[in-house]
Design a protein around this motif. Structure first.
Motif, PDB file in Angstrom:
ATOM      1  N   ASP A  88     -11.946  14.829  14.508  1.00 54.81           N
ATOM      2  CA  ASP A  88     -11.719  13.708  15.416  1.00 54.81           C
ATOM      3  C   ASP A  88     -11.947  12.384  14.715  1.00 54.81           C
ATOM      4  O   ASP A  88     -11.240  11.407  14.951  1.00 54.81           O
ATOM      5  CB  ASP A  88     -12.688  13.810  16.612  1.00 54.81           C
ATOM      6  N   TYR A 221      -9.968  22.822  35.534  1.00 55.86           N
ATOM      7  CA  TYR A 221     -10.759  23.597  34.576  1.00 55.86           C
ATOM      8  C   TYR A 221     -10.227  25.004  34.419  1.00 55.86           C
ATOM      9  O   TYR A 221      -9.919  25.680  35.380  1.00 55.86           O
ATOM     10  CB  TYR A 221     -12.220  23.630  35.006  1.00 55.86           C
TER      11      TYR A 221
ATOM     12  N   THR B 380     -10.826  25.571   6.392  1.00 54.38           N
ATOM     13  CA  THR B 380      -9.696  25.045   7.158  1.00 54.38           C
ATOM     14  C   THR B 380      -8.883  24.095   6.293  1.00 54.38           C
ATOM     15  O   THR B 380      -7.664  24.186   6.189  1.00 54.38           O
ATOM     16  CB  THR B 380     -10.218  24.235   8.352  1.00 54.38           C
ATOM     17  N   THR B 425      -6.982  27.144  12.268  1.00 54.89           N
ATOM     18  CA  THR B 425      -7.341  26.182  13.302  1.00 54.89           C
ATOM     19  C   THR B 425      -8.666  26.550  13.951  1.00 54.89           C
ATOM     20  O   THR B 425      -9.534  25.709  14.167  1.00 54.89           O
ATOM     21  CB  THR B 425      -6.235  26.143  14.372  1.00 54.89           C
ATOM     22  N   ARG B 432     -15.254  20.982  14.581  1.00 54.39           N
ATOM     23  CA  ARG B 432     -14.748  19.846  15.341  1.00 54.39           C
ATOM     24  C   ARG B 432     -15.554  19.644  16.605  1.00 54.39           C
ATOM     25  O   ARG B 432     -15.848  18.528  17.008  1.00 54.39           O
ATOM     26  CB  ARG B 432     -13.273  20.070  15.683  1.00 54.39           C
ATOM     27  N   ALA B 436     -17.479  16.537  18.014  1.00 50.37           N
ATOM     28  CA  ALA B 436     -17.217  16.010  19.355  1.00 50.37           C
ATOM     29  C   ALA B 436     -18.523  15.882  20.132  1.00 50.37           C
ATOM     30  O   ALA B 436     -18.712  14.938  20.891  1.00 50.37           O
ATOM     31  CB  ALA B 436     -16.245  16.928  20.087  1.00 50.37           C
ATOM     32  N   GLU B 441     -19.551  12.333  25.636  1.00 48.80           N
ATOM     33  CA  GLU B 441     -19.985  11.597  26.821  1.00 48.80           C
ATOM     34  C   GLU B 441     -20.556  12.585  27.825  1.00 48.80           C
ATOM     35  O   GLU B 441     -20.078  13.698  27.958  1.00 48.80           O
ATOM     36  CB  GLU B 441     -18.798  10.878  27.448  1.00 48.80           C
ATOM     37  N   PRO B 482     -18.034  18.602  31.665  1.00 49.62           N
ATOM     38  CA  PRO B 482     -17.337  19.731  32.312  1.00 49.62           C
ATOM     39  C   PRO B 482     -16.320  20.379  31.376  1.00 49.62           C
ATOM     40  O   PRO B 482     -16.154  21.596  31.396  1.00 49.62           O
ATOM     41  CB  PRO B 482     -16.665  19.102  33.528  1.00 49.62           C
ATOM     42  N   ASP B 483     -15.671  19.567  30.557  1.00 48.67           N
ATOM     43  CA  ASP B 483     -14.696  20.131  29.614  1.00 48.67           C
ATOM     44  C   ASP B 483     -15.354  21.132  28.688  1.00 48.67           C
ATOM     45  O   ASP B 483     -14.829  22.199  28.407  1.00 48.67           O
ATOM     46  CB  ASP B 483     -14.078  19.009  28.769  1.00 48.67           C
ATOM     47  N   ALA B 486     -16.254  24.302  30.428  1.00 47.97           N
ATOM     48  CA  ALA B 486     -15.062  25.127  30.576  1.00 47.97           C
ATOM     49  C   ALA B 486     -14.730  25.814  29.253  1.00 47.97           C
ATOM     50  O   ALA B 486     -14.388  26.996  29.218  1.00 47.97           O
ATOM     51  CB  ALA B 486     -13.897  24.258  31.033  1.00 47.97           C
ATOM     52  N   GLN B 487     -14.898  25.072  28.184  1.00 46.03           N
ATOM     53  CA  GLN B 487     -14.618  25.643  26.859  1.00 46.03           C
ATOM     54  C   GLN B 487     -15.554  26.813  26.572  1.00 46.03           C
ATOM     55  O   GLN B 487     -15.144  27.856  26.066  1.00 46.03           O
ATOM     56  CB  GLN B 487     -14.798  24.551  25.813  1.00 46.03           C
TER      57      GLN B 487
END
Lengths: 229, 596
Positions: A88, A221, B380, B425, B432, B436, B441, B482-483, B486-487
């Protein structure tokens, strides 16, 4: 007259492969293996589009330097980063330097060529006065499908090509959930789920920059994202 | 590699060094021996002195007219045995009354007084014992009386401080007695300079202790001269046979020890009397006690000083070792990641060495760890270029006119390349994600929404698997992303689906209480290997650890999924854990996230 594309890439095999494919599509290609070589050439004559690797031989950040020089020489010249790096941090750095798109090297040649074509189109149309419009209107959102420009409440949102395609994929059918694979297909990239999440995050941030109350992208989600009208 | 259990009995460095100071106890032991030796020496000296004094008195008495008169008296009868022959030959005196051996009166020194009184005819039974020096044995008439007076005078002239001299004749009659075992009253101590701190301490703390431990001799003893001493003293017997000798005895009240030296007195060649010089050992005792006191004081002082130094030294040492230990312990977290380097000490001693080698060790460990953690990202990066070479080559090839049969090979090569590409990947995914997370956040959200939404997605993604949800009715608010949750759930469910026995449902559960929200994904299937469950349970969540024995689905398993889960749990300040179902029919993997 054929468009002139500069390719700066230190790996000879990739350089040759890209150069041949691009040439086959009717573009004029000049390729360089190192930053000094490219810099010297760019001082003499600017290309109409540049594809740059970040790590160039002995210079791990040579591509960034080159991008800065090019952007200083021309504000409109389309620049694409094509690199093995996918953190990123690198993506954000690259885009902040004014690159129009950031691609990892596992992109297929047709995807790359589609991007090149799109970027040229955008650059050409930007110079011309408003011509026949081909736009999609979704409430506050207006997508100019020719110039690859997105407007929110009439104000331009500065999206990269990849981001534009993602927004387009979602906004084409508002309320429909687009999963990550679909988004990847529409944006003509192959990345992992985490990268899609980062892209969505960046898109939201760019919209929020012109409208702090922006919340048109819904996260569903476990499934994907959808555009809310 | 199990760490050895710490010993049950913990003796710290300080305690150990303190124990070492006990070796100082050897000082008083040696000192005591030395003082005892000194005491013996002094006693011998005193004995010699007394003998010398007795000899001097005897010499002064030898052949004195008074003594010669005694000889005249004593010539006829043989030397009497005290108790056996009570009556002297020429006696007008009442024999029984004066015979010392026949009348064991406790206050022996006062004994002659009643005798004298009896002789005088008046018998006032005075209970108080008269002063011994005043008493003279008077069982004889004028002659011995005068002899007594003369001897008395000589004895008085030879008197020594703190010693008592007495003379007995062959019949054990006391001829003369002079001096006292008690010394003159001690002069009151002159007012000294105000006592120093040490003296004050000595007076308030040590003296009472000494008084308890060591009997300091005092002059408060019974200095009477019992008849038994006069009559039965072996030294007197020996002196009367002509041999000087000494004897140690206790005072009648056992409060002091008396040394007596006896020496014969000659009239010509005949022993006519014996001189006895007595002294208490109080002087020596006083000296000894004082020596002991000084010894104890000095030892205590040395002990306190040495112990204090040792304690200080040991504290410093232990403190440094403890600090090193704490640093070393905190340098490596539960997952073996090196957090902070121990600051290498500059001290030139062994602990400094230890600290420096720790530092080096950790540095090397950190480098190695870094290398391993970056391995994925580096792979990678390194793989991507050759993959790009192959892909661009294939793409270029596809634009060429190819023979018909080449299409199939192109397709296969493309598939293989896609797989390779996905692999590359995924290798970078965890890395990654770490990036992150670093600047991720946080928002407060309800985990139930995320989980139920995700499960709807999984129902579409894995149509062959049944999903059961058991989601609490209580709000399950957590602080994080939340992301990311979910991951993490994606990974857990993908795992559970992979391991679930065909036809069994995957259970997704959300429980919430005041402290934490627990999100579990449970599947029926092979349990975690029992032997490694405990250890692998934690290791499962590390990068590149996989317990899968083989991959049936043709997909590579890099052991990164649960690592992602762990990272997400840590991002939420929670933990990830895996365990077998209690009945061993399946595995439960879950996240425990603190309630927001």
């Amino acid at each position: 007259m054929a468009k002139r594309i500069a390719l700066v890439e230190d790996d000879a095999a990739i350089r040759a492969n890209y150069a041949e494919a691009i040439k086959r599509h009717g573009y004029d290609i000049v390729s360089y293996a190192s930053r000094p070589e490219a810099s010297a050439a760019f001082r003499v004559r600017l290309p109409e589009l540049a594809i740059i690797d970040i790590g160039l031989g002995a210079e791990p950040d040579g591509g960034f330097t080159l991008c800065r020089e090019l952007r200083a020489a021309s504000a409109t010249l389309p620049i694409i980063f094509l690199t093995a790096r996918d953190s990123d941090f690198d993506i954000v750095s690259g885009l902040r330097l004014g690159a129009d798109d950031y691609l990892t090297k596992d992109i297929s040649l047709p995807h790359l060529l589609a991007r090149i074509a799109a970027l040229f189109r955008r650059a050409d149309l930007a110079r011309e006065p408003q011509a026949a419009e081909e736009t999609i209107d979704r409430g506050n959102l207006t997508l100019d499908m020719k110039r690859f420009l997105a407007r929110w409440r009439g104000r331009e949102v500065d999206l990269t090509l990849t981001e534009f395609w993602m927004v387009h994929a979602m906004a084409k059918f508002p309320g429909h959930v687009k999963n990550r694979d679909q988004l990847m297909g529409d944006a003509k990239i192959v990345v992992d789920d985490g990268t899609i999440t980062s892209h969505i995050k960046r898109i939201r941030r760019k919209f929020a920059a012109v409208d702090p109350g922006f919340d048109a992208i819904d996260t569903v989600y476990g499934m994907g994202y959808r555009w809310r009208e | 590699m199990a760490a050895p259990a710490p010993p049950r009995l913990r003796i710290g460095l300080r305690a150990r060094l303190f124990l070492v100071t006990i070796a100082l106890a050897a000082i008083p032991v040696v000192g005591v021996g030395y003082v005892r030796e000194m005491e013996t020496l002094l006693r011998e000296q005193q004995e010699q002195n007394l003998l010398a004094a007795a000899r001097a008195v005897a010499t002064a008495l030898n052949d004195r007219p008074a003594v010669r008169r005694l000889r005249g008296r004593a010539a006829a009868p043989p030397p009497p045995v005290p108790a056996a022959s009570p009556a002297p030959a020429s006696g007008s005196a009442p024999a029984p009354a004066v015979e010392p051996g026949s009348e064991p009166v406790p206050g022996g020194a006062g004994d002659p007084a009643p005798a004298a009184a009896a002789e005088a005819g008046t018998a006032p039974p005075t209970p108080e014992a008269p002063a011994p020096s005043r008493v003279i044995a008077t069982e004889e008439n004028a002659v011995p009386e005068r002899a007594g007076e003369e001897i008395d005078a000589i004895v008085a002239s030879l008197n020594r401080a703190r010693s008592r001299i007495w003379v007995v004749d062959r019949k054990r009659a006391l001829l003369a007695l002079g001096g006292s075992l008690r010394g003159p009253a001690a002069p009151t101590a002159a007012p000294e300079a105000p006592p120093s701190a040490w003296e004050r301490l000595e007076n308030t703390v040590l003296r009472p202790l000494y008084q308890r431990l060591l009997a300091r001799p005092n002059d408060d003893f019974d200095d009477s001269l019992p008849e038994t001493v006069i009559s039965s003293g072996p030294e007197v017997d020996r002196a009367l046979t002509g041999i000087a000798g000494a004897r140690w005895r206790a005072t009648p009240d056992n409060r002091a020890v008396v040394v007596s030296a006896a020496h014969p007195v000659f009239a010509g060649d005949t022993v006519v009397a014996a001189v006895v010089v007595e002294e208490t050992t109080n002087a020596i005792q006083t000296f000894t006690v004082r020596a002991f006191e000084k010894l104890i004081s000095a030892t205590l002082a040395v002990f306190v000083i040495v112990a204090a130094i040792m304690l200080l030294f040991a504290s410093r040492l232990a403190g440094r070792v403890r600090r090193l230990r704490d640093e070393a312990e905190s340098a490596v977290d539960a997952h073996g990641r090196v957090r902070a380097l121990v600051t290498a000490s500059h001290a030139g001693d062994e602990i400094g060495d230890l600290s420096r080698s720790f530092s080096q060790l950790l540095e090397r460990l950190a480098q190695h760890h870094d290398y391993l953690e970056n391995m994925g990202a580096r792979l990678t990066h390194e793989f991507r270029t050759p993959v790009a070479v192959v892909r661009t080559s294939l793409d270029n090839l596809a634009m060429q006119p190819l023979p018909a049969e080449a299409g199939e090979y192109m397709r296969r090569a493309g598939e293989g390349l896609d797989r390779l590409s996905r692999l590359v990947t995924r290798l970078g995914e965890a890395r990654r994600l770490e990036h992150a997370l670093r600047d991720g956040e946080r928002t407060v959200y309800d985990a139930r929404t995320v989980v139920s939404g995700c499960v709807d997605g999984y129902r579409q993604a894995y149509p062959q698997v049944g999903f059961e949800t058991r989601i609490t009715a209580a709000p399950a608010r957590v602080n994080g992303s939340p992301d990311l949750l979910a991951q993490a759930l994606d990974k857990l469910v993908a795992n559970a689906v992979g391991f679930a026995a065909p036809g069994t449902p995957v259970v997704v559960r959300v429980q919430a209480d005041d402290e934490a929200v627990q999100v579990d994904v449970e599947n029926t299937g092979p349990p975690l290997p029992a032997a490694t469950a405990a250890r692998a349970g934690a290791r499962l969540f590390d990068s590149m650890v996989s317990l899968r024995e083989g991959s049936a689905d043709g997909e590579a398993h890099l052991g990164l999924g649960l690592y992602v889960v762990r990272l997400v749990a840590e991002f939420h300040q929670g933990v990830a854990a895996a365990r077998n179902r209690d009945d061993g029919t399946g595995v439960v993997v879950g996240l425990r996230l603190p309630t927001a």
